[in-house]
Motif scaffolding. Sequence first.
Motif, short mmCIF file in Angstrom:
data_model
loop_
_atom_site.label_atom_id
_atom_site.label_comp_id
_atom_site.label_asym_id
_atom_site.label_seq_id
_atom_site.Cartn_x
_atom_site.Cartn_y
_atom_site.Cartn_z
N LYS A 165 155.35 93.94 32.23
CA LYS A 165 156.26 95.06 32.51
C LYS A 165 155.48 96.30 32.95
CE LYS A 165 160.31 97.43 30.68
NZ LYS A 165 159.91 98.76 31.18
N ASN A 168 154.26 96.60 36.55
CA ASN A 168 155.32 96.75 37.56
C ASN A 168 155.65 95.46 38.30
OD1 ASN A 168 155.72 99.54 37.07
ND2 ASN A 168 153.94 100.03 38.36
N LYS A 170 157.96 92.42 38.87
CA LYS A 170 159.39 92.26 38.62
C LYS A 170 159.63 91.19 37.56
CE LYS A 170 163.82 91.48 40.92
NZ LYS A 170 164.50 91.15 42.19
N ASN A 172 161.49 88.41 35.28
CA ASN A 172 162.46 87.36 35.56
C ASN A 172 163.03 86.82 34.25
OD1 ASN A 172 160.42 85.72 34.56
ND2 ASN A 172 159.80 84.95 36.55
N LEU A 198 167.07 95.35 27.58
CA LEU A 198 166.33 95.37 28.85
C LEU A 198 166.97 94.43 29.86
CD1 LEU A 198 163.77 96.34 30.36
CD2 LEU A 198 162.58 94.37 29.41
N CYS A 201 170.13 96.16 31.15
CA CYS A 201 169.83 97.28 32.06
C CYS A 201 169.25 96.81 33.39
CB CYS A 201 168.84 98.24 31.38
SG CYS A 201 169.49 99.07 29.93
N SER A 202 168.59 95.68 33.37
CA SER A 202 167.95 95.15 34.59
C SER A 202 168.85 94.19 35.35
CB SER A 202 166.64 94.46 34.22
OG SER A 202 165.79 95.32 33.51
N TYR A 204 169.99 91.33 34.54
CA TYR A 204 169.74 89.91 34.35
C TYR A 204 170.91 89.32 33.57
CZ TYR A 204 164.92 90.85 35.71
OH TYR A 204 163.81 91.23 36.40
#
Length: 332
Positions: A165, A168, A170, A172, A198, A201-202, A204
């Motif tokens: 994380k 940076n 990405k 998965n 997380l 928010c992302s 997923y």
Amino acid sequence: FCAAMAGCEKSSEWQMALQLFCQMSQGRLTIDSTAFSTAIRASEKADEWEKSLQLFGAMIQGKANANMFTCNAAISACEQVGEWQKVLQLFSTMMQGRLFTDSVTFGAVMCACDKAGEWERTLHLLTAMAESGVEPNAVAYSAVVSACWRGLKWQSALLSFWSMKQSNVKLNTAAVDAAICACEKRCEWDQAMQLLSLMACSAYDLNSVASSAAISACENGVKWKKALQILHGMDRTKVQMNVIIGTAAMGACENAGTWKQALQIFNVMVHTEVEADSIASHAAVSASKRHGNWEKALQLVSAMVLNKFEPTTTTFGAAIIACKEAVMQAST
């Protein structure tokens, strides 16, 4: 022939590409590295890993120049069928021949080691990747997190995830799932909750693997309210209840002494046609005993017998105690 093979490869006609390669061989035409590369990639896509290795061996024997793309195709073909030792042999060949490697190379080798439970090799490869000047990508990091989790190296798994994380890369779903599973084993319910947030928010998709692992982390940490929070949140994320999720949530409630909630979860499992197993049924019997519901306890034991589950002595004991306590209360 090479142009025709390339056309077949682009149109996903893998078998046709291999047939053209055979015609080249039978016609005793000169086969260069381009033709070999196309044939090896076609074998990979056609899930014929043995064919990929045969072609790679023929390429070396024929003194055609192997390149990174050829090796990557052969490595990927072996990785997909779990032939991790073959993957390492091919990777060693690349290193000895001083061929270029890229993120695809390392990613496939690390995934193979992950599936084989070789977590130390996977960690070593991540270091080697950076030393080779190849930027670690999501596939590489995910393999490391997963391998460390499977190898019971929970701290290394979580450290690798947070390194991913911070770099940076990405994130998965595979990496997040593995990290939450690591939290489950370490009873790190707070980190598990953080990782679920997380995922939300992302953007997923929350899945049953992440949900069950997070609930189990809460179960082990005796955080039944957090477990129910995840369970209720599943309605918004369209994650389906299953026996693993339900049993973990029941366990969290049982550990905290909240028997009524445990029974409610079991009832939800029954009403949503989730097939309860012996563990869930035993937990429900124990909850019925603590809740003073002897009739429910007997019904559950009968259902276990009908479903060909084997009630343990503890299960029978819980039902007997429930009946005994009911008789005692009635006589007072």
